[in-house]
Design a protein around this motif. Structure first.
Motif, PDB file in Angstrom:
ATOM      1  N   CYS A 127      -5.170  -0.314  -2.152  1.00 19.84           N
ATOM      2  CA  CYS A 127      -5.805  -1.397  -1.389  1.00 19.84           C
ATOM      3  C   CYS A 127      -6.514  -2.377  -2.321  1.00 19.84           C
ATOM      4  O   CYS A 127      -6.516  -3.590  -2.065  1.00 19.84           O
ATOM      5  CB  CYS A 127      -6.797  -0.810  -0.383  1.00 19.84           C
ATOM      6  SG  CYS A 127      -6.019   0.114   0.971  1.00 19.84           S
TER       7      CYS A 127
ATOM      8  N   ILE B  64       0.841  -1.206   0.000  1.00 14.69           N
ATOM      9  CA  ILE B  64       0.000   0.000   0.000  1.00 14.69           C
ATOM     10  C   ILE B  64       0.874   1.252   0.000  1.00 14.69           C
ATOM     11  O   ILE B  64       0.627   2.202  -0.752  1.00 14.69           O
ATOM     12  CB  ILE B  64      -0.946  -0.015   1.209  1.00 14.69           C
ATOM     13  CG1 ILE B  64      -1.946  -1.181   1.081  1.00 14.69           C
ATOM     14  CG2 ILE B  64      -1.688   1.313   1.336  1.00 14.69           C
ATOM     15  CD1 ILE B  64      -2.821  -1.377   2.302  1.00 14.69           C
TER      16      ILE B  64
ATOM     17  N   ARG C 287      -4.775   5.764  -2.041  1.00 20.58           N
ATOM     18  CA  ARG C 287      -4.765   4.688  -1.061  1.00 20.58           C
ATOM     19  C   ARG C 287      -5.837   3.642  -1.376  1.00 20.58           C
ATOM     20  O   ARG C 287      -5.598   2.436  -1.234  1.00 20.58           O
ATOM     21  CB  ARG C 287      -4.973   5.249   0.354  1.00 20.58           C
ATOM     22  CG  ARG C 287      -4.857   4.190   1.447  1.00 20.58           C
ATOM     23  CD  ARG C 287      -4.894   4.787   2.836  1.00 20.58           C
ATOM     24  NE  ARG C 287      -4.778   3.748   3.842  1.00 20.58           N
ATOM     25  CZ  ARG C 287      -3.643   3.227   4.274  1.00 20.58           C
ATOM     26  NH1 ARG C 287      -2.503   3.646   3.762  1.00 20.58           N
ATOM     27  NH2 ARG C 287      -3.626   2.285   5.188  1.00 20.58           N
TER      28      ARG C 287
END
Length: 570
Positions: A145, A131, A141
């Motif tokens: 993910c 990540i 982000r």
């Protein structure tokens, strides 16, 4: 019968097909020189002592008038012996290093893979590292993910996603980092000497992935000493020697020339013999520099930047670094997070016990304990921000040498971590305020603005000192002494009314003093003097506000000026 030269070789069908493709990378007349001073002034003391003995720095040429172009969708190899300038060339193309002369144009988004990946953190799990790395390479982000599982699967590390990287082998780390690099939707992928670390199965998957990227019109630049990989996978290749391009052309001939250089150990004067072709598969790129008109629309030049044009990327990188460092610092444990609260609380208890019982500083000060606690919490935030910023660039050296990103995100992440701690510590202050029976007032709305003013001052000062530390390593010691003077000169363990009368107005002009004086008036005692009362009038408040603005402006200006050279000076 003369020996065949590069211009005698028939071009590969792949190269012919790519001949009309728009250039993905154009490098023209690129020259890069490193400055190696005769005496490294790493400390202010040495600079002062030897100020009259300055000598001109030694110039170390790394690249000399390098010119070539890489076509869109091409698998392009870069070969050269150690010290020829391969890694420097890659860092200039992807914007890690600045350069003195020449031009670099890139069409599309870059994903560099230099050494062992972007920013692998041994104390984080494989999943957390994925990540972080993906965010640093340009994904949000949420996008990072979403792609974690696919990245771990490509690296063959699904079973180790929760294991900390300190327990990974070097090959596992390379597989993980490389898997991130090829999953970030880049148009151009730059790879520097990494595939030799993985096993044959992983290398095969890598080249299969390269084939997929080529089919999609992506471009791959591979820097390697592995001539077999160069022959098998590259459409064209470039050979560097003594910081110059001596040949660009068919991979077989480039590989043969490279091996010949290693066998015969040519010196610089022996390189430019009869092989000076001028065709597209020809030799020295200096003789056939790409024309500016050949550039495709939408091309960009990548250079080291302090802020960058995309504030969203600055925010993503800042939050990623701040969250990562916060988790590493406290090891994601309840005790670790509790210590963030206990440290200033214990400091407050010591100060309160000593100065309330031993001295008369508490006399005439309503809710003295609340005042000291609040001042300690705000001072801890200020000191943590500035002290952490001093060495933040040096501690991020590996990251700065591997990736182009908004460098201001590093000191910003220090500020963000300190703000997280301030938020946690403020809960303790709230608890004591409630227990003391203080009734809420509208003046409490001033507290966020005071915290913002202190944060602005701390960030400006920290940014300034972070750049100074790159040049002068004793900046940290100088700040340590200054920090002690500021602590005892600021109204923390005593109120501003305890200043000697003859210097009260001068000392009250400190931005820190202004914040603490006004904090006492707004939070604890409305009858206490305001910051304007202490400095001699509302107009005089322009002085501390000007100090804050000046420190911030100078820090940002100096940081922006030094950003292009930070990576090579660390």
């Amino acid at each position: 019968m003369k020996a065949p030269t590069l211009e005698d070789e028939a071009p590969r069908s792949a190269s012919s097909a790519l001949g009309e493709a728009a250039p993905a990378i154009v490098v023209e007349g690129l020259s890069k020189t490193f400055h190696v001073p005769q005496q490294r002034y790493t400390r202010l003391r040495e600079r002062l002592v030897d100020r009259f003995r300055s000598e001109p720095p030694e110039l170390l040429p790394a690249l000399d008038a390098v010119s070539f172009e890489v076509r869109k969708g091409e698998f392009f190899g870069v070969a050269g012996r150690n010290g020829s300038g391969k890694s420097t060339l890659l860092r200039c193309v992807c914007g890690i290093y600045s350069y003195e002369e020449g031009r670099i144009e890139v069409r599309g988004r870059l994903a560099p893979f230099v050494e062992l990946g972007v920013d692998l953190r041994p104390d984080l799990s494989a999943r957390d590292n994925v990540i972080l790395n993906a965010t640093m390479l340009g994904l949000s982000r949420s996008e990072a993910c979403d792609r974690v599982d696919a990245i771990l699967a490509f690296a063959g590390l699904e079973e180790f996603e929760t294991m900390r990287l300190r327990n990974f082998s070097s090959g596992m780390k390379v597989r993980l980092a490389f898997s991130v690099a090829i999953q970030v939707d880049a148009d151009v992928l730059l790879v520097d000497e990494v595939l030799a670390v993985g096993d044959s199965s992983f290398q095969r998957r890598c080249f299969q992935e390269f084939d997929r990227l080529k089919r999609e019109g992506r471009t791959v630049v591979l820097v390697t000493h592995d001539m077999e990989a160069l022959r098998r996978h590259c459409d064209r290749a470039l050979l560097l020697e003594t910081q110059q391009v001596i040949a660009v052309g068919e991979p077989e001939r480039i590989a043969d020339r490279y091996e010949e250089l290693n066998r015969r150990n040519y010196g610089p004067g022996d390189l430019y013999v009869s092989e000076r072709p001028s065709g597209q598969d020809g030799g020295p790129a200096q003789d056939s520099a790409p024309a500016a008109s050949a550039l495709a629309a939408g091309a960009a030049t990548y250079l080291p930047v302090a802020v960058g044009d995309d504030l969203g990327r600055l925010g993503n990188v800042t939050s990623a670094l701040a969250i990562t460092e916060f988790r590493i610092k406290y090891q994601e444990s309840a005790l670790g997070y509790a210590w963030a609260v206990m440290r200033p609380l214990l400091f407050f208890l010591v100060l309160y016990a000593v100065f309330d019982n031993v001295t008369n500083l508490a006399q005439g000060v309503e809710h003295y304990g609340i005042y000291v606690l609040t001042a300690v919490v705000m001072w801890t935030f200020f000191a943590e921000t500035v002290t952490g910023s001093v060495t933040c660039l040096k501690s991020s050296e590996g990251l700065l040498r591997k990736l182009r990103f908004p460098q201001l995100a590093i000191p910003l992440s220090v500020l963000a971590r300190a703000l997280l701690n301030l938020g946690v510590n403020s809960l303790v202050v709230v608890a004591f305020v409630v227990a003391s029976g203080l009734e809420p007032r509208w003046s409490w709305l001033e507290l966020p603005m005071l915290a913002a003013l202190l944060a602005t001052f701390a960030f400006g000062l920290g940014t300034l000192l972070s750049v100074a530390y790159v040049r002068y390593r004793d900046t940290y010691e100088v700040w340590g002494l200054t920090q002690q003077l500021l602590f005892f000169g600021s109204p923390i363990i005593y109120t501003a009314g305890r200043y000697p009368e003859q210097v009260q107005e001068v000392l009250s002009l400190s931005p820190i003093a202004v914040v603490f004086i006004q904090m006492r008036h707004a939070l604890i005692d409305p009858a206490a003097p305001t910051a304007a009362d202490s400095v001699g009038g509302v107009a005089m408040l322009l002085v501390p506000l000007g100090i804050v603005a000046g420190v911030l402006a100078f820090g940002l200006w100096l940081f922006s000026r030094e950003a292009p050279q930070v990576a090579e000076r660390l």
